[in-house]
Design a protein around this motif. Sequence first.
Motif, short mmCIF file in Angstrom:
data_model
loop_
_atom_site.label_atom_id
_atom_site.label_comp_id
_atom_site.label_asym_id
_atom_site.label_seq_id
_atom_site.Cartn_x
_atom_site.Cartn_y
_atom_site.Cartn_z
N GLN A 105 0.82 -0.92 0.07
CA GLN A 105 -0.27 0.02 0.68
C GLN A 105 0.89 0.66 0.07
O GLN A 105 1.76 1.11 0.27
CB GLN A 105 -0.71 -0.22 1.45
CG GLN A 105 -1.48 -1.01 1.01
CD GLN A 105 -2.79 -0.99 -0.09
OE1 GLN A 105 -3.43 0.20 -0.18
NE2 GLN A 105 -2.86 -2.98 -0.42
N PRO A 106 0.35 2.43 -1.06
CA PRO A 106 1.34 3.85 -0.55
C PRO A 106 1.46 4.04 0.94
O PRO A 106 -0.31 3.78 1.44
CB PRO A 106 0.90 3.92 -1.54
CG PRO A 106 -1.26 3.72 -1.94
CD PRO A 106 -0.73 2.53 -1.63
N PRO A 107 2.00 4.49 1.08
CA PRO A 107 2.25 5.46 2.73
C PRO A 107 1.16 6.29 2.85
O PRO A 107 1.00 7.39 1.55
CB PRO A 107 3.76 6.20 2.91
CG PRO A 107 3.85 6.19 0.91
CD PRO A 107 3.23 5.19 0.85
N LYS A 108 0.65 6.94 3.39
CA LYS A 108 -0.78 8.22 3.43
C LYS A 108 0.27 9.23 4.08
O LYS A 108 0.97 8.79 4.84
CB LYS A 108 -1.69 7.14 4.76
CG LYS A 108 -2.28 6.05 4.45
CD LYS A 108 -3.82 5.88 4.98
CE LYS A 108 -4.36 4.96 4.51
NZ LYS A 108 -4.51 3.83 2.73
N THR A 109 -0.20 9.95 3.47
CA THR A 109 0.29 10.89 3.89
C THR A 109 -1.11 12.23 4.98
O THR A 109 -2.08 11.88 5.09
CB THR A 109 0.47 11.92 2.21
OG1 THR A 109 -0.09 12.36 1.72
CG2 THR A 109 1.10 11.22 1.76
N THR A 110 -0.16 12.78 5.39
CA THR A 110 -1.09 13.79 6.55
C THR A 110 -1.84 14.29 6.15
O THR A 110 -0.78 15.51 5.73
CB THR A 110 -1.28 13.86 7.36
OG1 THR A 110 0.78 13.84 8.04
CG2 THR A 110 -0.62 12.18 8.49
#
Length: 79
Positions: free
Chosen positions: A71-76
């Motif tokens: 999964q691609p990293p989640k950005t905040t």
Amino acid sequence: MAAPSMKERQACWGARDEYWKCLDENTEDASQCKKLRSSFESSCPQQWIKYFDKRRDYLKFKEKFEAGEIQPPKTTAKS
């Protein structure tokens, strides 16, 4: 450096395919494919080996990504 002949290209691709097949069958222990790696390296120009190694890494990553294993990293969002 002259371009490889058709026979040399076919020998290279065949060695690559055998090596990749071995890696696919021995995912836990790639050391079993050492002889095929040597054959691959002796059958192909060095630039091709680098390209094929990178290509295999990309294809394996893409396969896992499309299967949902990566999964691609989640950005905040920062405001």
